[in-house]
Design an enzyme around this catalytic site. Structure first.
Site, PDB file in Angstrom:
ATOM      1  N   LYS A 219      36.941  41.760  44.361  1.00 34.62           N
ATOM      2  CA  LYS A 219      36.445  43.125  44.133  1.00 34.62           C
ATOM      3  C   LYS A 219      35.871  43.764  45.399  1.00 34.62           C
ATOM      4  O   LYS A 219      35.864  44.997  45.528  1.00 34.62           O
ATOM      5  CB  LYS A 219      35.384  43.124  43.040  1.00 34.62           C
ATOM      6  CG  LYS A 219      35.880  42.793  41.647  1.00 34.62           C
ATOM      7  CD  LYS A 219      36.636  43.963  41.036  1.00 34.62           C
ATOM      8  CE  LYS A 219      36.924  43.731  39.565  1.00 34.62           C
ATOM      9  NZ  LYS A 219      37.664  44.852  38.965  1.00 34.62           N
TER      10      LYS A 219
ATOM     11  N   SER B  33      31.185  44.665  34.656  1.00 30.61           N
ATOM     12  CA  SER B  33      30.581  43.529  33.969  1.00 30.61           C
ATOM     13  C   SER B  33      29.910  42.587  34.955  1.00 30.61           C
ATOM     14  O   SER B  33      29.294  41.603  34.552  1.00 30.61           O
ATOM     15  CB  SER B  33      31.646  42.763  33.178  1.00 30.61           C
ATOM     16  OG  SER B  33      32.601  42.208  34.062  1.00 30.61           O
TER      17      SER B  33
ATOM     18  N   GLU C 100      46.306  36.970  31.001  1.00 35.37           N
ATOM     19  CA  GLU C 100      45.143  37.463  30.259  1.00 35.37           C
ATOM     20  C   GLU C 100      44.625  36.382  29.314  1.00 35.37           C
ATOM     21  O   GLU C 100      45.374  35.497  28.907  1.00 35.37           O
ATOM     22  CB  GLU C 100      45.526  38.674  29.404  1.00 35.37           C
ATOM     23  CG  GLU C 100      45.910  39.915  30.181  1.00 35.37           C
ATOM     24  CD  GLU C 100      46.226  41.074  29.250  1.00 35.37           C
ATOM     25  OE1 GLU C 100      45.536  42.101  29.350  1.00 35.37           O
ATOM     26  OE2 GLU C 100      47.157  40.956  28.430  1.00 35.37           O
TER      27      GLU C 100
ATOM     28  N   GLY D 202      42.047  38.570  24.555  1.00 43.45           N
ATOM     29  CA  GLY D 202      41.829  39.847  25.234  1.00 43.45           C
ATOM     30  C   GLY D 202      43.083  40.365  25.903  1.00 43.45           C
ATOM     31  O   GLY D 202      43.044  40.864  27.025  1.00 43.45           O
TER      32      GLY D 202
ATOM     33  N   ASP E  33      45.058  42.945  26.102  1.00 43.80           N
ATOM     34  CA  ASP E  33      45.316  44.373  25.901  1.00 43.80           C
ATOM     35  C   ASP E  33      46.523  44.862  26.693  1.00 43.80           C
ATOM     36  O   ASP E  33      47.260  45.734  26.234  1.00 43.80           O
ATOM     37  CB  ASP E  33      44.075  45.201  26.257  1.00 43.80           C
ATOM     38  CG  ASP E  33      43.550  44.904  27.641  1.00 43.80           C
ATOM     39  OD1 ASP E  33      43.216  43.731  27.920  1.00 43.80           O
ATOM     40  OD2 ASP E  33      43.447  45.834  28.463  1.00 43.80           O
TER      41      ASP E  33
ATOM     42  N   SER F  71      40.722  34.664  41.464  1.00 40.37           N
ATOM     43  CA  SER F  71      40.157  35.956  41.851  1.00 40.37           C
ATOM     44  C   SER F  71      38.661  35.994  42.076  1.00 40.37           C
ATOM     45  O   SER F  71      38.152  36.940  42.681  1.00 40.37           O
ATOM     46  CB  SER F  71      40.533  37.010  40.798  1.00 40.37           C
ATOM     47  OG  SER F  71      40.026  36.638  39.530  1.00 40.37           O
TER      48      SER F  71
END
Length: 331
Positions: free
Chosen positions: A56, A81, A207, A211, A213, A306
């Protein structure tokens, strides 16, 4: 590359230039045990060793660095989060921009404390009861902040795409890359960068099973929304719907999305620690968890690990549940 995509390879190269000398060129590691689990050569890009503890930082820094001096002086705000919060806080400190982050009430305390220690002002919202994005927009309007989203932002996706640039410079022969999918910014940046370098490479999103999506959206052919916030140990991937900008890329460029269980995620955390001597958080380990049972043509595969922002007690508690017998069964 379709001109309709909201991100180009040139944007990722621009981000790489901004990040030069600031971000860490993280290692690409391998181990025979991981090759055995996958039935092919495996290279793991360890973004757990990135500044602020995850990939990030690349997107947050690129986004803040791209702002005008006056915009930076007024400050930036983002919702997270945890990992984007820490990354944005560090980027703001390095670039002289005040930072406010909106975090869910149940965010891991270690990540919240990390962002606060880096100078960010923390605003808490209730994940099930409050509209996070509306709160961010209201605070931005009230104070003149620039919003830096965690995924659905051009500069953030470009910064995330530098992970794949580095990985393919380190290991040019990859035939596929496994990448975690939360909001989708890392997957989108990875897909644009990787397809630019090798149009035939397969980029596969991963994923949590509860979750999924993006997988649901791909099946529907349009943005889909899960009925509730996912219940998974991968706290950074508890999205109910993909972020809009990354979705426009991922629906066109991802080869597909696979899902993993929380048990597999914990097992992968154990693999990373045992074989690579790396601490991975649950969200960071999801792509590694997909190694067992890969349905791909032969060829070396890259895995983006990650992030590693996990509380020591939580890491020990989770990984202690892993065993050699479970590893053998899963492989």
């Amino acid at each position: 590359m379709s001109p309709a995509l909201p991100l180009a390879a040139a944007d990722i190269y621009d981000a790489q230039r901004r990040l030069r000398g600031v971000s860490v060129s993280t290692p690409a590691l391998s181990h025979p045990a991981l090759d055995g689990i996958a039935g092919r050569s495996v290279v793991v890009k360890v973004e757990a060793l990135q500044r602020s503890g995850s990939f990030k930082f690349r997107g947050a820094y690129n986004a803040v660095a791209a702002l005008s001096p006056s915009d930076r002086q007024r400050g930036v705000i983002g919702a997270s989060s945890g990992n984007h919060a820490q990354a944005l806080a560090l980027a703001g400190r390095l670039l002289g921009a005040p930072v406010t982050v909106v975090v869910p009430h149940d965010a891991p305390q270690g990540k919240v404390d990390g962002a606060r220690a880096l100078g960010a002002d923390i605003v808490t919202h209730h994940r099930q009861r409050e509209d996070r994005d509306a709160l961010v927009e209201r605070l931005a309007a009230d104070h003149g902040y620039t919003v830096v989203p965690s995924a659905s932002d051009h500069a953030v996706m470009a910064g995330a795409g530098t992970v794949a640039l580095e990985l393919l410079w380190q290991t040019p022969v990859l035939t596929a890359i496994l990448v975690p999918v939360g909001g989708g910014g890392l997957a989108a940046g990875t897909a644009v960068a990787a397809k630019h370098i090798n149009p035939n490479i397969k980029v596969i999103g991963v994923e949590p099973e509860t979750g999924a999506d993006t997988a649901a959206s791909l099946r529907a052919g349009q943005l889909a929304e899960l009925p509730a916030v996912p219940d998974t140990i991968a706290d950074g991937l508890r999205h109910t719907s993909p972020a809009p900008l990354p979705w426009e890329i991922n629906r066109q460029l991802l080869h597909g999305v696979v899902t993993v269980t929380d048990t597999q995620i914990v097992q992968a955390m154990g693999w990373a620690f045992k074989h690579l001597k790396v601490v991975a958080e649950p969200s960071g380990a999801v792509a590694l968890a997909a190694l067992a049972g890969l349905d791909l043509p032969p060829g070396p595969v890259g895995v983006i690990l990650s992030g590693g922002s996990v509380d020591l007690d939580a890491f020990h508690r989770l990984v202690a549940t892993s065993s050699t017998a479970k590893e053998a069964a899963l492989a």
